[in-house]
Design a protein around this motif. Structure first.
Motif: not given
Length: 440
Positions: A267, A276, A299, A310
């Protein structure tokens, strides 16, 4: 830190075998939620001729105790008390060929491990065998050579052979766990062996260090550190300590490696939103994976790398979503509860484990990919967070405050046999299990 630096010589691939074929895998059903632990006897190992240079007369006992502990850790076995044994395999006249299996079935042992240690200065030769006492058959036989300091590694190799013979699964004996600890006074990343032994500090940043993540080849750990004041992403080689740094404006957090590739997702917020991104293993951005209002973090990839789970706050509260990497299509997975985070995709690809807020406490849940009927694994024991699968899918490591300070625990994938891994100073959190490492 690579295990192949141990000068262990594998001598015999397989000693004599009869009866049940090796690799039959009909002894332990690892897919059963009510697995029956197999009673196994691990008598004291015998000493062969020769002496150790350091005169360690306790080495045979140390070896048999160590192997017992490794087998007990799996949750597959019931280790029998040696005080109940009817047969003394340490007698000079006793040989592997004269074992009376009736003496072992009488005390309830369905499996028997025997071992002999031959010493020559600092060199060892260890022969170990696994027997089915009911069928009076040898299932596994191995012989290893190595140094005294290689004892634990040798025993892990044989423990792996035992589990493979009985389940078709190599187990977790060649793995490690990375985690965050405040033992040094700062949040740093530490590493321990699969069973909580051999704890050592990995980062020494004297700063806040978070979110460790192993690469799929076990050679790199990515993490976030405030070493330079900003939450930057570091990608560090486990062996030679070489480092790449991702220092975009804003946050650089929650890394996760793509299976089978030198790529990872994390991120980043340099564009304003917390989205992400997929990057190379050196930190170069490949593409943006999410693009929504709200925060997208944490993630985790499916084993084939085709999908990503996620956490997103796009619905108002943190919930888990799944994205198809090729199409970008996304769907919400969790609907029970208002706060679901820290997903981890199972090695088999059919489930996701995560932490959810339940009755004011964080607990660990497992959910199938259809999103139906999540199963709660922890109950009424503090906050339980950061679940992560073992690479074989048999165990889950997590952090818990059930004893007060946050500690690292492990349980079976069905939530049974919950136990603390170790006790060290400070608090421990955010554990991540490595892939198998011996042959990496």
């Amino acid at each position: 830190m690579k295990y192949f630096r141990l000068f262990i010589v594998f001598v015999a691939a397989l000693l004599t075998m009869t009866g049940t074929s090796f690799g039959g895998y009909d002894y332990i059903d690892i897919n059963s939620p009510s697995i029956r632990k197999m009673p196994i006897a691990v008598p004291l190992f015998k000493s062969g001729t020769g002496t150790l240079k350091n005169g360690d007369m306790q080495l045979p006992k140390k070896a048999s105790d160590m192997l017992s502990g490794m087998l007990d850790f799996t949750g597959y076995f019931k280790i029998l008390d040696r005080e109940s044994f009817l047969e003394n395999l340490l007698k000079p006249e006793t040989t592997l060929q004269t074992v009376d299996f009736r003496n072992w079935t009488t005390v309830g042992a369905e499996l028997l491990v025997t071992g002999t240690i031959q010493a020559n200065g600092n060199d060892l030769e260890i022969e170990m065998r696994l027997f089915d006492t009911v069928k009076a058959n040898q299932l596994v036989g191995k012989k290893y050579k190595g140094g005294v300091n290689d004892l634990r590694h040798i025993l892990r190799l044989f423990a792996s052979e035992i589990v493979f013979c009985l389940t078709g699964n190599r187990g977790v004996f060649d793995t490690r766990i990375a985690f965050v600890s405040t033992g040094s006074g700062k949040k740093e990343i530490y590493i321990c062996d699969f069973d909580g032994t051999n704890v050592r500090q990995f980062t020494k940043n004297n700063s806040i260090t978070l979110f460790p993540a192993w690469s799929s080849d076990g050679q790199w750990i990515a993490y976030t550190s405030y070493l330079k004041g900003n939450p930057d992403l570091y990608i560090k080689n486990v062996s030679n300590n070489s480092i790449s740094v991702v220092s975009k404006k804003g946050i650089n957090i929650t890394p996760s490696w793509m299976p089978g590739k030198f790529e990872l997702a994390a991120t980043l917020s340099f564009s304003g939103d917390q989205d992400i991104y997929l990057m190379t293993g050196t930190g170069k951005i490949i593409k943006k994976l999410t693009n929504s209002t709200g925060s997208d973090v944490s993630p985790t990839f499916s084993p084939d790398g085709k999908k990503m789970a996620f956490v997103s706050s796009r619905s108002g509260t943190p919930q888990i979503y799944i994205q198809d990497i090729s199409t970008g299509n996304e769907q919400r997975l969790t609907f029970n509860g208002r706060y679901n985070t820290q997903p981890c995709w199972s090695p088999k690809g059919n489930k996701i484990v995560y932490s959810g807020l339940d009755g004011g406490k964080h607990n660990i849940f497992i959910i199938a990919l259809d999103g139906k009927d999540p199963v709660q694994l922890t109950h009424n024991e503090g906050d339980n967070e950061s679940p992560f699968w073992s690479p074989d899918g048999s165990l889950i490591v997590f952090s818990s405050t059930r004893e007060g300070p946050s500690r690292i625990y492990v349980m079976t994938s069905y939530g049974t046999d919950q136990k603390r891994l170790f006790s060290i100073s400070g608090e421990q959190s955010n554990p991540k299990w490595s892939p198998g490492l011996f042959n990496k």
